[in-house]
Design a protein around this motif. Sequence first.
Motif, PDB file in Angstrom:
ATOM      1  N   THR A  86       0.834  -1.197   0.000  1.00  0.00           N
ATOM      2  CA  THR A  86       0.000   0.000   0.000  1.00  0.00           C
ATOM      3  C   THR A  86       0.874   1.254   0.000  1.00  0.00           C
ATOM      4  OG1 THR A  86      -0.113   0.021   2.411  1.00  0.00           O
ATOM      5  CG2 THR A  86      -1.848  -1.185   1.230  1.00  0.00           C
ATOM      6  N   ASP A 110       0.577   3.999   1.813  1.00  0.00           N
ATOM      7  CA  ASP A 110       0.952   4.505   3.137  1.00  0.00           C
ATOM      8  C   ASP A 110       2.099   3.707   3.746  1.00  0.00           C
ATOM      9  OD1 ASP A 110      -0.552   2.240   3.557  1.00  0.00           O
ATOM     10  OD2 ASP A 110      -2.022   3.198   4.877  1.00  0.00           O
ATOM     11  N   ALA A 156      -1.095  14.859  -2.156  1.00  0.00           N
ATOM     12  CA  ALA A 156      -2.481  14.387  -2.239  1.00  0.00           C
ATOM     13  C   ALA A 156      -2.744  13.189  -1.345  1.00  0.00           C
ATOM     14  CB  ALA A 156      -2.826  14.040  -3.683  1.00  0.00           C
ATOM     15  N   LEU A 157      -1.679  12.488  -0.939  1.00  0.00           N
ATOM     16  CA  LEU A 157      -1.838  11.300  -0.098  1.00  0.00           C
ATOM     17  C   LEU A 157      -1.649  11.612   1.381  1.00  0.00           C
ATOM     18  CD1 LEU A 157       0.178   8.775  -2.289  1.00  0.00           C
ATOM     19  CD2 LEU A 157      -2.296   9.179  -2.278  1.00  0.00           C
ATOM     20  N   ALA A 159      -3.856  10.841   4.189  1.00  0.00           N
ATOM     21  CA  ALA A 159      -5.232  10.959   3.711  1.00  0.00           C
ATOM     22  C   ALA A 159      -5.785   9.555   3.487  1.00  0.00           C
ATOM     23  CB  ALA A 159      -5.250  11.761   2.408  1.00  0.00           C
ATOM     24  N   PRO A 160      -7.106   9.376   3.462  1.00  0.00           N
ATOM     25  CA  PRO A 160      -7.676   8.033   3.266  1.00  0.00           C
ATOM     26  C   PRO A 160      -7.206   7.353   1.987  1.00  0.00           C
ATOM     27  CG  PRO A 160      -9.364   9.552   4.038  1.00  0.00           C
ATOM     28  CD  PRO A 160      -8.150  10.379   3.766  1.00  0.00           C
ATOM     29  N   SER A 161      -6.914   8.119   0.934  1.00  0.00           N
ATOM     30  CA  SER A 161      -6.506   7.525  -0.343  1.00  0.00           C
ATOM     31  C   SER A 161      -5.162   6.830  -0.271  1.00  0.00           C
ATOM     32  CB  SER A 161      -6.458   8.599  -1.435  1.00  0.00           C
ATOM     33  OG  SER A 161      -5.586   9.653  -1.060  1.00  0.00           O
ATOM     34  N   ALA A 162      -4.373   7.101   0.773  1.00  0.00           N
ATOM     35  CA  ALA A 162      -3.060   6.477   0.896  1.00  0.00           C
ATOM     36  C   ALA A 162      -3.152   4.998   1.237  1.00  0.00           C
ATOM     37  CB  ALA A 162      -2.228   7.195   1.957  1.00  0.00           C
ATOM     38  N   GLU A 188      -4.674   2.871  -0.483  1.00  0.00           N
ATOM     39  CA  GLU A 188      -4.798   2.129  -1.733  1.00  0.00           C
ATOM     40  C   GLU A 188      -3.485   1.447  -2.093  1.00  0.00           C
ATOM     41  OE1 GLU A 188      -6.069   4.805  -4.737  1.00  0.00           O
ATOM     42  OE2 GLU A 188      -7.943   5.350  -3.725  1.00  0.00           O
ATOM     43  N   HIS A 189      -3.554   0.589  -3.125  1.00  0.00           N
ATOM     44  CA  HIS A 189      -2.351  -0.073  -3.630  1.00  0.00           C
ATOM     45  C   HIS A 189      -1.325   0.980  -4.039  1.00  0.00           C
ATOM     46  CE1 HIS A 189       0.224  -2.129  -6.624  1.00  0.00           C
ATOM     47  NE2 HIS A 189       0.048  -3.173  -5.818  1.00  0.00           N
ATOM     48  N   ALA A 196      -1.785   4.528  -6.268  1.00  0.00           N
ATOM     49  CA  ALA A 196      -1.760   5.797  -5.540  1.00  0.00           C
ATOM     50  C   ALA A 196      -0.500   6.622  -5.809  1.00  0.00           C
ATOM     51  CB  ALA A 196      -1.883   5.531  -4.040  1.00  0.00           C
TER      52      ALA A 196
END
Length: 337
Positions: free
Chosen positions: A9, A11, A59-60, A188-191, A193-194, A198
């Motif tokens: 991921t 993050d 953005a992440l 951020a929540p999008s971090a 993701e794979h 991302a």
Amino acid sequence: MRPPDPTGTADALLSRYLHDRAAEFLRSLRAHSAGEEESADALRRSSRRISGTLHTFRALLDPGWADQLRAELAWLSGTLAREHAYAARLDRLLHALARLSDATPTLPAARTDGARPAAPEATAIAATAEAARPAPAVGAARAGALLERQLTLARTRAHSASLQALGSARFHAVADAVALLASEVPFAPSAAEHAGAALLPAVESADHRLAEAVGALPLHRAAHPYNAAGLSDSLDAPWHRVRLLLRLHRYAREVLSADTANRPVPDLKLLDAGQALDHHREAAEAAAAAAAAARTPRIAPTTAYALGVLHADQRHEVEAARYAFQQNWQRTAVATP
């Protein structure tokens, strides 16, 4: 060239990278407190890498936190860089003055094809001849003394500013914020993701900005060693911008290509191009210092002349750096599938 496709991921990958850069920052800070040489350079390098990562992958991350820490790291690295920059600039200019005071005029090799040189080339050859004129010994000595006074004073002030910064509450807040990176990064929540989905868009965006900035440079002129394009300081800004974007490009790729110990793996194909742009900046700033010294009131004509020769010499170094970058960038483009 497409960057390597990471696993896991976003993050998790970013956390490992930022944790290690934060550890480097803290080690450098301890070494600096112990008075170790080169520790300030290491502190600046880790600051720039953290700042660049926060910029590229904003953005992440929590944007308010990322922007605040990035601005503070830029303040810190900029403050610490000035003392070294003034010392290196003085050393560069004094060595150039010594070389120029003993120089004999030389010209580029004459063309053997019977053709007359194009106007830009002819202008550059004439300027080369002017820059190759030896600076008078007395004028060079006085110019060196003037530069030493001015740049030593600037270095002393920069040293005092660094000490003041490192003892300030502002710096301790920055150090605390970096220390927290060793345990927690506000994502951020999008971090979650794979990593490929991302991170790759942000890396490719950094690549695109770099390619776009390089495309705006007059590389067709820089492809010729004597083109007179580097003799004026009015067009330096686009080259400085490419240097900064190339650094962000390198840092972004490091996040994806860290080795098993999570150490940054440099992009060796762009290393020479980056060094050429570093040389470009150093020569441009040295030329500006020579020009500023020449504007000192009531200096002798021989001193002003020596500083003018020195300025022209450094602007030719700018031109040479642009040529070196163009050659390295072209080789990199050809080698990239």
